[in-house]
Design an enzyme around this catalytic site. Structure first.
Site, mmCIF file in Angstrom:
data_model
loop_
_atom_site.group_PDB
_atom_site.id
_atom_site.type_symbol
_atom_site.label_atom_id
_atom_site.label_comp_id
_atom_site.label_asym_id
_atom_site.label_seq_id
_atom_site.Cartn_x
_atom_site.Cartn_y
_atom_site.Cartn_z
ATOM 1 N N GLY A 39 8.773 13.902 -5.098
ATOM 2 C CA GLY A 39 7.460 14.107 -4.495
ATOM 3 C C GLY A 39 7.284 13.168 -3.327
ATOM 4 N N GLN A 74 2.462 8.234 2.576
ATOM 5 C CA GLN A 74 3.731 7.493 2.520
ATOM 6 C C GLN A 74 4.496 7.570 3.838
ATOM 7 O OE1 GLN A 74 5.025 9.410 -1.407
ATOM 8 N NE2 GLN A 74 5.930 7.368 -1.506
ATOM 9 N N CYS A 110 9.103 5.307 -7.148
ATOM 10 C CA CYS A 110 8.358 5.714 -5.961
ATOM 11 C C CYS A 110 9.152 5.310 -4.724
ATOM 12 C CB CYS A 110 6.993 5.035 -5.965
ATOM 13 S SG CYS A 110 5.959 5.486 -4.565
ATOM 14 N N LEU A 111 9.217 6.199 -3.747
ATOM 15 C CA LEU A 111 9.955 5.869 -2.518
ATOM 16 C C LEU A 111 9.312 4.706 -1.780
ATOM 17 C CD1 LEU A 111 10.750 9.460 -1.181
ATOM 18 C CD2 LEU A 111 12.223 7.946 -2.516
ATOM 19 N N HIS A 142 1.000 11.553 -9.764
ATOM 20 C CA HIS A 142 1.530 10.445 -8.958
ATOM 21 C C HIS A 142 1.253 10.690 -7.473
ATOM 22 C CE1 HIS A 142 4.987 7.485 -8.081
ATOM 23 N NE2 HIS A 142 4.676 7.992 -6.901
ATOM 24 N N GLU A 143 1.537 11.917 -6.998
ATOM 25 C CA GLU A 143 1.359 12.209 -5.565
ATOM 26 C C GLU A 143 -0.116 12.241 -5.180
ATOM 27 O OE1 GLU A 143 3.894 11.821 -3.847
ATOM 28 O OE2 GLU A 143 5.217 11.911 -5.585
ATOM 29 N N HIS A 174 -1.490 8.867 -4.572
ATOM 30 C CA HIS A 174 -1.174 8.306 -3.257
ATOM 31 C C HIS A 174 -2.262 8.640 -2.231
ATOM 32 C CE1 HIS A 174 2.711 6.391 -3.532
ATOM 33 N NE2 HIS A 174 3.307 7.440 -4.035
HETATM 34 NI NI NI Z 1 5.201 7.548 -4.912
#
Ligand code: NI
Length: 180
Positions: free
Chosen positions: A49, A54, A99-100, A141-142, A145
């Protein structure tokens, strides 16, 4: 298409509240290009995701795509614009997340097991779906963000927080959730 730079924890964009997009904005060349670039970025970093915040764009747009394997149900690439998530039932489950924007970290995060998602697709058309398990986890999660929330904020405590290398050694899974 371009691979975008991913903001890491500490960059203020990750704490920003993202703004909704109008349907005509969604269809604009700028946002269509952003979506294409986010897809390329997601694939480059092998994420499941990615949220627009991000990649330094404070708009309510995110992607979810779960490849098959590791006991997870595959989810085809799904573009979420202005997503709205509501819990279905009150069951919470614990699972590992990464997470990236927090590279090489893993932690155990409680999430709603089942959720309803309402969003627009990349053409600006409304859709809704119900998700459970890992798909529901990635959606939550997304969407977090887009409200400036990261997975570590959702952890009950930081006892499970691990570097990926130690996670692989001591937990014994490469990625993916442990759900119970
Ligand atoms: Ni993330």
């Amino acid at each position: 298409m371009a691979i975008l730079k991913v903001a890491r924890l500490g960059h203020p964009i990750l704490r920003q509240q993202a703004e909704p997009l109008t349907r005509s904005q969604v269809r604009s060349a700028e946002i269509q290009r952003l979506i294409d670039d986010m897809i390329e970025t997601l694939h480059e970093y092998e994420g499941v995701g990615l949220a627009a915040t991000q990649v330094h764009m404070p708009v309510r747009l995110a992607l979810v795509e779960v490849p098959s394997g590791e006991g997870r149900e595959a989810v085809a690439l799904t573009v979420l614009v202005n997503p709205n998530v509501t819990p279905l039932g009150d069951e919470r489950v614990y699972g590992w997340e990464g997470c990236l924007s927090l590279p090489d970290l893993r932690g155990v995060v409680p999430r709603q097991r089942r959720v309803r998602l309402e969003a627009l697709d990349r053409q600006g058309r409304p859709f809704e779906l119900e998700a459970e398990g890992f798909f529901a986890r990635v959606i939550q999660h997304e969407c977090d963000h887009l409200d400036g929330v990261t997975f570590v904020d959702r952890m009950d405590d930081l006892l499970s927080l691990s570097f990926l290398r130690e996670f692989e050694r001591h937990v014994g899974l490469e990625t993916g959730p442990i759900e119970d």
